[in-house]
Design a protein around this motif. Structure first.
Motif, PDB file in Angstrom:
ATOM      1  N   GLY A  80       0.789  -1.228   0.000  1.00  0.00           N
ATOM      2  CA  GLY A  80       0.000   0.000   0.000  1.00  0.00           C
ATOM      3  C   GLY A  80       0.817   1.271   0.000  1.00  0.00           C
ATOM      4  N   ASP A  81       2.105   1.191   0.370  1.00  0.00           N
ATOM      5  CA  ASP A  81       2.953   2.386   0.358  1.00  0.00           C
ATOM      6  C   ASP A  81       3.593   2.637  -0.990  1.00  0.00           C
ATOM      7  OD1 ASP A  81       4.612   0.232   0.342  1.00  0.00           O
ATOM      8  OD2 ASP A  81       5.885   0.872   2.010  1.00  0.00           O
ATOM      9  N   GLY A  82       3.253   1.798  -2.010  1.00  0.00           N
ATOM     10  CA  GLY A  82       3.781   1.998  -3.356  1.00  0.00           C
ATOM     11  C   GLY A  82       5.154   1.420  -3.594  1.00  0.00           C
ATOM     12  N   ILE A 110      -5.230  -1.270  -9.560  1.00  0.00           N
ATOM     13  CA  ILE A 110      -3.779  -1.065  -9.592  1.00  0.00           C
ATOM     14  C   ILE A 110      -3.492   0.429  -9.495  1.00  0.00           C
ATOM     15  CG2 ILE A 110      -1.675  -1.392 -10.948  1.00  0.00           C
ATOM     16  CD1 ILE A 110      -3.020  -3.776 -12.278  1.00  0.00           C
ATOM     17  N   TRP A 111      -2.594   0.804  -8.569  1.00  0.00           N
ATOM     18  CA  TRP A 111      -2.248   2.226  -8.467  1.00  0.00           C
ATOM     19  C   TRP A 111      -0.818   2.526  -8.898  1.00  0.00           C
ATOM     20  CZ3 TRP A 111      -3.513  -0.469  -3.878  1.00  0.00           C
ATOM     21  CH2 TRP A 111      -2.452  -0.811  -3.073  1.00  0.00           C
ATOM     22  N   VAL A 112       0.006   1.507  -9.125  1.00  0.00           N
ATOM     23  CA  VAL A 112       1.336   1.703  -9.695  1.00  0.00           C
ATOM     24  C   VAL A 112       1.513   0.678 -10.812  1.00  0.00           C
ATOM     25  CG1 VAL A 112       3.815   1.699  -9.323  1.00  0.00           C
ATOM     26  CG2 VAL A 112       2.304   2.576  -7.543  1.00  0.00           C
ATOM     27  N   MET A 205      -1.051 -14.739  -4.989  1.00  0.00           N
ATOM     28  CA  MET A 205      -1.230 -13.342  -5.420  1.00  0.00           C
ATOM     29  C   MET A 205      -0.196 -12.486  -4.700  1.00  0.00           C
ATOM     30  SD  MET A 205      -5.365 -12.746  -5.386  1.00  0.00           S
ATOM     31  CE  MET A 205      -5.441 -12.941  -3.612  1.00  0.00           C
ATOM     32  N   GLY A 206       0.173 -11.334  -5.325  1.00  0.00           N
ATOM     33  CA  GLY A 206       0.964 -10.368  -4.589  1.00  0.00           C
ATOM     34  C   GLY A 206       2.219  -9.894  -5.263  1.00  0.00           C
ATOM     35  N   GLN A 207       3.068  -9.211  -4.458  1.00  0.00           N
ATOM     36  CA  GLN A 207       4.385  -8.647  -4.772  1.00  0.00           C
ATOM     37  C   GLN A 207       4.315  -7.305  -5.501  1.00  0.00           C
ATOM     38  OE1 GLN A 207       6.877 -11.521  -6.705  1.00  0.00           O
ATOM     39  NE2 GLN A 207       7.034 -12.816  -4.904  1.00  0.00           N
ATOM     40  N   ASP A 208       3.280  -7.035  -6.246  1.00  0.00           N
ATOM     41  CA  ASP A 208       3.149  -5.735  -6.907  1.00  0.00           C
ATOM     42  C   ASP A 208       2.183  -4.856  -6.119  1.00  0.00           C
ATOM     43  OD1 ASP A 208       4.927  -6.198  -9.041  1.00  0.00           O
ATOM     44  OD2 ASP A 208       3.416  -7.426 -10.035  1.00  0.00           O
ATOM     45  N   GLU A 209       1.894  -3.649  -6.636  1.00  0.00           N
ATOM     46  CA  GLU A 209       1.104  -2.651  -5.919  1.00  0.00           C
ATOM     47  C   GLU A 209      -0.324  -2.641  -6.455  1.00  0.00           C
ATOM     48  OE1 GLU A 209       3.804  -2.152  -7.638  1.00  0.00           O
ATOM     49  OE2 GLU A 209       5.319  -0.997  -6.548  1.00  0.00           O
ATOM     50  N   PHE A 210      -1.232  -3.307  -5.787  1.00  0.00           N
ATOM     51  CA  PHE A 210      -2.623  -3.335  -6.229  1.00  0.00           C
ATOM     52  C   PHE A 210      -3.521  -3.795  -5.091  1.00  0.00           C
ATOM     53  CE2 PHE A 210      -0.839  -7.488  -7.175  1.00  0.00           C
ATOM     54  CZ  PHE A 210      -1.817  -8.376  -6.743  1.00  0.00           C
ATOM     55  N   LYS A 211      -4.824  -3.615  -5.312  1.00  0.00           N
ATOM     56  CA  LYS A 211      -5.855  -4.156  -4.431  1.00  0.00           C
ATOM     57  C   LYS A 211      -6.595  -5.252  -5.179  1.00  0.00           C
ATOM     58  CE  LYS A 211      -6.816   0.068  -1.760  1.00  0.00           C
ATOM     59  NZ  LYS A 211      -7.888   1.018  -1.337  1.00  0.00           N
ATOM     60  N   VAL A 212      -7.111  -6.191  -4.435  1.00  0.00           N
ATOM     61  CA  VAL A 212      -7.841  -7.284  -5.058  1.00  0.00           C
ATOM     62  C   VAL A 212      -9.004  -7.677  -4.161  1.00  0.00           C
ATOM     63  CG1 VAL A 212      -6.497  -9.150  -4.021  1.00  0.00           C
ATOM     64  CG2 VAL A 212      -7.543  -9.474  -6.258  1.00  0.00           C
ATOM     65  N   SER A 213     -10.064  -8.139  -4.764  1.00  0.00           N
ATOM     66  CA  SER A 213     -11.251  -8.551  -4.017  1.00  0.00           C
ATOM     67  C   SER A 213     -12.037  -9.554  -4.855  1.00  0.00           C
ATOM     68  CB  SER A 213     -12.129  -7.328  -3.690  1.00  0.00           C
ATOM     69  OG  SER A 213     -13.244  -7.722  -2.911  1.00  0.00           O
ATOM     70  N   LEU A 250      -1.941 -14.728   4.580  1.00  0.00           N
ATOM     71  CA  LEU A 250      -1.494 -13.391   4.209  1.00  0.00           C
ATOM     72  C   LEU A 250      -0.103 -13.132   4.761  1.00  0.00           C
ATOM     73  CD1 LEU A 250      -4.789 -11.397   4.935  1.00  0.00           C
ATOM     74  CD2 LEU A 250      -4.105 -12.593   2.844  1.00  0.00           C
ATOM     75  N   TYR A 251       0.776 -12.579   3.907  1.00  0.00           N
ATOM     76  CA  TYR A 251       2.143 -12.253   4.290  1.00  0.00           C
ATOM     77  C   TYR A 251       2.402 -10.788   3.967  1.00  0.00           C
ATOM     78  CZ  TYR A 251       2.472 -17.340   4.216  1.00  0.00           C
ATOM     79  OH  TYR A 251       2.246 -18.677   4.430  1.00  0.00           O
ATOM     80  N   GLU A 252       2.418  -9.962   5.004  1.00  0.00           N
ATOM     81  CA  GLU A 252       2.611  -8.506   4.880  1.00  0.00           C
ATOM     82  C   GLU A 252       1.559  -7.896   3.955  1.00  0.00           C
ATOM     83  OE1 GLU A 252       6.581  -7.277   4.005  1.00  0.00           O
ATOM     84  OE2 GLU A 252       7.505  -8.871   5.179  1.00  0.00           O
ATOM     85  N   VAL A 253       0.354  -8.361   4.089  1.00  0.00           N
ATOM     86  CA  VAL A 253      -0.776  -7.878   3.283  1.00  0.00           C
ATOM     87  C   VAL A 253      -1.754  -7.185   4.205  1.00  0.00           C
ATOM     88  CG1 VAL A 253      -2.671  -8.517   1.762  1.00  0.00           C
ATOM     89  CG2 VAL A 253      -0.485  -9.714   1.598  1.00  0.00           C
ATOM     90  N   ASP A 254      -2.224  -6.020   3.803  1.00  0.00           N
ATOM     91  CA  ASP A 254      -3.227  -5.282   4.577  1.00  0.00           C
ATOM     92  C   ASP A 254      -4.611  -5.751   4.165  1.00  0.00           C
ATOM     93  OD1 ASP A 254      -1.213  -3.790   5.783  1.00  0.00           O
ATOM     94  OD2 ASP A 254      -1.215  -2.312   4.154  1.00  0.00           O
ATOM     95  N   GLU A 255      -5.409  -6.113   5.157  1.00  0.00           N
ATOM     96  CA  GLU A 255      -6.783  -6.545   4.891  1.00  0.00           C
ATOM     97  C   GLU A 255      -7.729  -5.486   5.412  1.00  0.00           C
ATOM     98  OE1 GLU A 255      -9.836 -10.294   5.700  1.00  0.00           O
ATOM     99  OE2 GLU A 255      -7.813 -10.306   6.561  1.00  0.00           O
ATOM    100  N   GLU A 256      -8.469  -4.882   4.520  1.00  0.00           N
ATOM    101  CA  GLU A 256      -9.433  -3.871   4.913  1.00  0.00           C
ATOM    102  C   GLU A 256     -10.675  -4.539   5.493  1.00  0.00           C
ATOM    103  OE1 GLU A 256     -10.317  -1.179   1.816  1.00  0.00           O
ATOM    104  OE2 GLU A 256      -8.209  -0.775   1.305  1.00  0.00           O
TER     105      GLU A 256
END
Length: 685
Positions: A80-82, A110-112, A205-213, A250-256
């Motif tokens: 989430g910090d880009g 995706i934000w980056v 999933m992961g390693q890049d800068e995005f949200k998923v649902s 989840l590994y260093e993943v933010d869950e809203e």
């Protein structure tokens, strides 16, 4: 209250960013607001919050919801910090198997954007590189792998940052088809012969800068209608192979926390015109428009601004209240007229007298938050680059009118198209660019100096120069001290890894100084040496000195320059003139006649020059015989020398020097007649 950060827009003239969105502007003035109102009209461009609608929306949901339109869905945020990290990823707790037909769907934001954004992988447990099922995003295209078969699919429009998209992938083994859907619409359908899939797979999933649902997978083929309903948030189907509600590692993943899913209970929805939030517990939501002043003319009661009736999304058979119902209220099926006497609530209330300042990008701190590309000056000594500081001036080029006001947004915001109303940042730079010169044709050379500009912010996959609108213009004087400015043009290359532009500046040397100080004096010395032999040696010394001075004033090169060739020719010609005169002096016959008289050799000079000759007495017959032989040899020698006449030597030397001079000048100036500064000025004149 602040305007949201504006999305990315194309910059003026030089740069063109590939994703193009709207640009928000606030009026930036103070105004007293007693009541904020909302109106939803057809064709209105929605705000950033409206763009995110149709997907999980920010805001808390009250209570639990059912499978259709009531459930909350969670969102996983990666980096989430880009900052991209290899340690940020999520894995489905169970291994899965998809031996035949399947459908995989998910939402992503995706934000980056990078060259490759890896969103979802279903990898075999035995060999992760063998026949993966995956979904990868490449900004202007996507790549789908069905397990043993993968293709790139171009998108109808470039993806945007900070925007939710819904994606589905279908493998129809029975029908021999592979299909991909984006936002409920069929993106591609192609015939493929799939092989049986025996693998057990891990879901990563992961390693890049995005949200998923809403990552789900079914062991069946969802119909087009089911996919469309899920994409529009009308259904929240759970997969039987992969279910989003089940446990994920989840590994260093933010869950809203669970966020609201679209329902008819708490939102007014017009699928094509956007979404606005309706206050819960309020049955009568006022739209902020009346026709009290004039029947049938709907206007803002505070500003008096009228609205085009054709642009207002009325409910069927409305308005139907004539002059007795002069206010509009929101309804799930559109706007309907109602009595202004009845109590209605609005989107938000504030106490009378409260002053709000609406701030947009006209505020200084908002301008500083704008994203700008960085251009590197490649052929400078320390590779300088563009800067944004106090000397920079940022303006918006309003080439087209703004959109109509978006009444679904409580802010006083004006929205402009980013592709037709670019943001322009200007700044003056003073720097030294390195140029490589070829001095072979000096002083008649033409040099091309390049200004090498390269986008260093991102690769050409995401950011390129706008070749259509880019141009270069020289505003200074054309005639400089040593050069004249010739052609100036711009070359853009968007096919390399980083987009590059080169400004070519043609520098034509002004050769008047060289003609007056080198060529004309050396030519005069050459002519003098040709006519008078006594000055040849002096001319040779002068030319040698001139050659040394010219060489010292120019850069040292490993090759000959045209001026070097000219001076060397003049030196060599004078040297040969001296050689010819020396040969003449050694072989010339001055006309002395030597004869035998009375048994002794005597000399009869034919000139005023007297010579002394020794005379020996005669010694008989032997002397006569020797004298006769000597007379024959000497006669032959005198006859040979008589042919080497003085005039013959002079004529031969002059003709030879002249022919050499003509041949050299023909070759020398003929070479300069092709692509040199000499021809440039002649053709210009």
């Amino acid at each position: 209250m602040r305007c949201g950060a504006p999305p990315l827009v194309s910059t003026h003239s030089y740069l063109q960013t590939l994703p193009t969105h709207g640009l928000r502007m606030c009026r930036g003035r103070v105004m007293a607001v007693t009541l904020l109102f909302l109106i939803l009209t057809p064709g209105t461009t929605t705000s950033q919050e409206s763009q995110d609608s149709g997907v999980p929306r920010d805001g808390a949901a009250e209570g639990s919801m059912s499978r259709k339109g009531g459930a909350g869905v969670r969102v996983l945020t990666f980096n989430g910090d880009g900052r991209q990290r290899a340690t940020t990823w999520a894995s489905y707790k169970d291994v899965v198997r998809l031996p035949g037909d399947y459908t995989v769907c998910l939402r992503f934001n995706i934000w980056v954007f990078r060259l490759l954004t890896a969103v979802l992988y279903l990898l075999p447990t035995t060999d992760p590189d063998e026949d993966p099922i995956s979904f990868e995003v490449y900004f202007e295209k996507i790549r789908t792998k069905y397990g043993g078969y993968g293709r790139f699919y171009p998108l109808p429009a470039n993806l945007a940052t900070n925007k939710w998209y819904h994606y589905c992938q279908v493998r129809d083994v029975t029908g021999g088809e592979g299909r991909a859907y984006l936002d409920g619409s069929l993106l591609v359908r192609e015939s493929v012969s799939f092989l049986p899939d025996p693998h057990l797979r891990n879901v990563i999933m992961g390693q890049d800068e995005f949200k998923v649902s809403q990552v789900n997978a079914w062991s069946r083929i969802l119909s087009d209608d089911e996919i469309a309903r899920v994409a529009r948030c009308e259904d929240n189907l759970e997969g039987d192979v992969i279910a989003w509600s089940r446990e994920w590692l989840l590994y260093e993943v933010d869950e809203e926390p669970h966020i609201s899913y679209k329902t008819e209970e708490n939102q007014y929805n017009d699928k094509e015109r956007g979404i606005i939030q309706v206050k819960k517990g309020c049955d009568r939501q006022w739209a902020g428009v009346t026709d009290v002043a004039q029947e049938g003319v709907w206007s803002n009661p505070f500003t008096g601004a009228a609205h085009n009736t054709s642009e207002i999304f009325f409910r069927a058979h409305n308005p139907d209240g004539d002059k007795y119902q002069n206010c509009l209220r929101l309804h799930i099926k559109g706007l309907e007229d109602t009595s202004c006497e009845k109590h209605s609530c609005s989107a938000c209330h504030t106490q009378s007298g409260t002053t709000w300042t609406l701030r947009g990008i006209c505020e200084e701190e908002e301008v500083d938050l704008l994203w700008r590309p960085t251009i590197g000056f490649i052929n400078t000594d320390d590779i300088q680059h563009t800067e944004v500081d106090a000397d920079s001036v940022t303006t918006i080029v309003q080439d087209h009118d703004h959109y109509r006001l978006d009444f679904s947004n409580p802010y006083e915001v004006r929205i402009f198209r980013g592709d037709t109303n670019p943001i322009s940042t200007t700044r003056k730079y003073s720097t030294v660019f390195t140029c490589f010169f070829d001095l072979v044709l000096y002083p008649f050379d033409i040099q091309n100096c390049y200004i090498h500009l390269q986008i260093i912010t991102a690769s050409s996959e995401y950011l390129i120069y706008n070749a259509t609108d880019s141009f270069v213009e020289y505003l200074g004087p054309r005639l400089l001290v040593e050069y004249a400015i010739g052609v100036i043009d711009l070359h853009i290359n968007n096919q390399s890894q980083y987009s590059v532009s080169k400004v070519r500046v043609e520098l034509v040397r002004r050769y008047g100084y060289a003609m007056l100080n080198i060529y004309i004096p050396s030519l005069i010395l050459l002519i003098i040496s040709y006519v008078r032999v006594m000055t040849a040696l002096t001319s040779l010394l002068v030319l040698a000195t001139l050659f040394t001075q010219v060489s010292a004033s120019l850069p040292k090169t490993s090759y000959f320059k045209m001026v070097d060739i000219w001076l060397l020719f003049c030196i060599i010609i004078i040297f040969f003139i001296i050689i010819f005169h020396t040969i003449i002096d050694l072989h010339v016959d001055y006309g002395d006649k030597i004869t035998l008289s009375g048994g002794a050799w005597i000399t009869s000079p034919s000139s005023t020059v007297s010579r002394q000759v020794k005379v020996y007495p005669s010694s008989g017959d032997n002397l006569n015989q020797n004298a006769e032989k000597t007379t024959k040899l000497f006669g032959r020698w005198t006859r040979f020398r008589s042919k080497l006449d003085l005039q013959f030597y002079i004529k031969t030397s002059k003709i030879t020097m002249f022919v050499i001079f003509v041949l050299f000048n023909t070759t020398y100036w003929g070479t300069l007649a092709v692509d040199s500064g000499l021809v440039y000025y002649i053709s210009t004149d």
